[in-house]
Design an enzyme around this catalytic site. Structure first.
Site, mmCIF file in Angstrom:
data_model
loop_
_atom_site.group_PDB
_atom_site.id
_atom_site.type_symbol
_atom_site.label_atom_id
_atom_site.label_comp_id
_atom_site.label_asym_id
_atom_site.label_seq_id
_atom_site.Cartn_x
_atom_site.Cartn_y
_atom_site.Cartn_z
ATOM 1 N N LYS A 212 0.838 -1.197 0.000
ATOM 2 C CA LYS A 212 0.000 0.000 0.000
ATOM 3 C C LYS A 212 0.875 1.250 0.000
ATOM 4 O O LYS A 212 1.886 1.311 0.719
ATOM 5 C CB LYS A 212 -0.893 -0.032 1.244
ATOM 6 C CG LYS A 212 -1.844 1.138 1.408
ATOM 7 C CD LYS A 212 -2.673 0.933 2.671
ATOM 8 C CE LYS A 212 -3.641 2.076 2.922
ATOM 9 N NZ LYS A 212 -4.438 1.857 4.152
ATOM 10 N N SER B 134 -9.011 2.545 3.219
ATOM 11 C CA SER B 134 -8.024 3.173 2.355
ATOM 12 C C SER B 134 -7.086 2.183 1.668
ATOM 13 O O SER B 134 -6.257 2.585 0.844
ATOM 14 C CB SER B 134 -7.186 4.174 3.165
ATOM 15 O OG SER B 134 -6.478 3.520 4.207
ATOM 16 N N SER C 281 -9.740 0.552 7.382
ATOM 17 C CA SER C 281 -9.088 0.617 6.082
ATOM 18 C C SER C 281 -8.602 -0.710 5.534
ATOM 19 O O SER C 281 -8.330 -0.827 4.344
ATOM 20 C CB SER C 281 -7.914 1.597 6.133
ATOM 21 O OG SER C 281 -8.386 2.921 6.260
#
Length: 501
Positions: A83, A158, A182
């Site tokens: 990520k 996210s 997230s």
């Protein structure tokens, strides 16, 4: 001979087994996943910066190590992506912010370094909202990430790029992080597994407020066993994170058989949030009815989350004030709307607010632990709604209910964040719109391994049910690029830093 499309569908556990036995070459495995990324990523925009040249060299070295007959790491030859909130040495790390659009760190974060040391081959980065603020993966650097089941809908966030890439077999394992959901929310929206471990299991040295347990790093994968395989290399104490503690990380990879028929399950539709959309509530009740017979008890139970909404507002805002004060005071416009909203909320708070919030979080923690005196697991929907168009930055209303903040619609996950218990989102069939449905399963305090054992058993049981098994996206509609996803990227990185094809 295994064909590339068949190869990318293999689990990470099976890939590692075949690589170790010599049945598969790390080179052919890597090439299959690169081909998959190049074929499908233009339709969903999940993978951002890549390091293919370096990955190919590392795959060749991994192949030579197998031939040499030496010891192999637990992830030897297995590709993975990170990520874009975690530093990757030599590979663009933007945090989704124009402030860092050309940043190439010199070193890996601790967690990334551990995965590479375990033999994992870093392929690239996955998309995220700016600084991870929000559950809709879009930012001005890379644009938006679409949902694999419908590219014009949100993949959540996210950790949305990771979840979308996994759902389409573009990577076998990916990293994520979680404050208010997230890891769990994009896993639910994309039909994959997202595990939020207990604070301190995985070191997160980039947290400025090192003693605050609200934010954690975690693994994402297509199956529970793959999630465990990745976690085993991520976990362990580190002096850069004061919440970490000595533990046997390798034990996470060992699945212990569990009898679901001996478990007592507590479930609740909305945890008292009052915001779950009616069709999601109906889907959840239908799924609980389908799995009720698996357990010794399966009871609808109320849990007292006290003043969780106000509590989370304060605790979340404190971390944003700590991190973004200098940038905001220099020029608020340097930050995106979600980050600004968090900072401005926090700047209006007092020390008394902060003291109250930490005391209230302790109350919530104790209330939740009392539920585990009678039950082994708590189960809820992961998200209150079905995926919506990604052009909508966030939801301000669910049904007739007006929402208070841009993250209010995520309350099912951040209520649980406040308790700090380990939590996982499991794929659990589809909702009434034909989109993936995520089941949030909460384990006992510090019971990470026990929760993963139970989750593996649930996954196996769900596989035999049309109502509960993991849904798979249809890749046929993804043959063409979706230009709209990159249309909101106003600050693209310099080409020379994006990739090394």
């Amino acid at each position: 001979m295994t064909q590339p499309d068949d190869l990318v569908g293999l689990s990470a556990v099976e890939l590692r087994r075949r690589i170790g036995s010599g049945e598969l070459s790390p080179v052919e495995v890597l090439e299959a996943f690169i081909a998959r990324i190049e074929a499908l990523n233009p339709a969903i925009n999940a993978v951002t910066a890549t390091c293919y040249a370096r990955a190919r060299e590392e795959a060749r070295q991994a192949e030579q190590a197998i031939k040499a007959g030496g010891p192999l790491g637990p992830l030897h030859g297995v590709p993975f992506a990170v990520k874009d909130l975690e530093n990757t040495g030599g590979l663009l790390t933007t945090y989704g912010s124009p402030l860092f659009k050309n940043q190439v760190p010199e070193t890996d974060s601790v967690m990334v370094a551990r995965l590479r040391a375990a033999g994992g081959i870093l392929v690239g980065k996955t998309n995220t909202p700016e600084f991870g603020a929000g559950a809709n993966t879009r930012n001005p650097v890379w644009g938006a990430t679409g949902n694999p089941f419908d590219p014009m809908k949100t993949c959540g966030g996210s950790s949305g790029g990771s979840a979308a890439a996994l759902a389409l077999d573009m990577l076998p394992i990916c990293t994520g992080s979680d404050t208010g959901g997230s890891l769990r929310i994009p896993a639910a929206f994309c039909g994959v597994v997202g595990f939020r471990p207990s604070p301190g299991v995985i070191p997160a040295e980039r947290r400025q407020l090192g003693w605050t347990p609200i934010s954690v790093l975690g693994p994402m994968a297509r199956t529970v066993d793959d999630t465990r395989l990745m976690l085993a290399s991520q976990a362990g104490a580190d002096p850069g994170d004061p919440l970490t503690f000595p533990l046997d990380g390798a034990a996470f990879a060992e699945t212990r058989p569990i009898d679901l028929g001996k478990l007592r399950v507590a479930w609740n539709v909305d945890l008292g949030t009052g915001i779950v959309d009616a069709p999601i509530a109906a889907s959840f009740r239908r799924k609980m009815a389908a799995m009720r017979g698996l357990f010794a008890a399966c009871d609808e139970v109320d849990i007292d989350f006290a003043e969780a909404e106000r509590c989370f507002d304060v605790i979340r805002a404190v971390s944003f004030v700590s991190r973004y004060r200098d940038d905001y005071e220099a020029d608020p416009k340097r930050l995106g709307p979600n980050v600004r909203a968090n900072y401005e909320l926090g700047s209006r708070m007092s020390l008394a607010d902060v003291a109250w919030a930490h005391a209230e979080q302790t109350t919530i923690f104790r209330n939740v632990q009392r539920t585990f005196e009678d039950y082994d697991l708590i189960v809820t929907p992961t998200v209150a709604v079905s995926p919506f168009p990604w052009e909508t930055l966030y939801l301000d209303q669910i049904g007739d209910r007006k929402l208070n903040t841009y993250y209010h619609w995520l309350a099912l996950t951040w209520f649980v964040t406040l308790a700090t218990n380990p939590t996982i989102s499991l794929p659990c069939g589809s909702d009434d719109n034909g989109m993936p449905f995520g089941l949030q399963v909460v384990g006992r305090f510090r019971g990470d391994r026990e929760l993963l054992d139970a989750s593996a058993a649930l996954e196996a049981a769900f596989a035999g049910s049309a109502e509960l098994r993991r849904p798979l996206p249809d890749i046929a509609p993804l043959a063409q690029p979706v230009a709209a996803l990159k249309s909101i990227a106003t600050e693209p990185p310099e080409d020379r830093l994006v990739a090394d094809h």
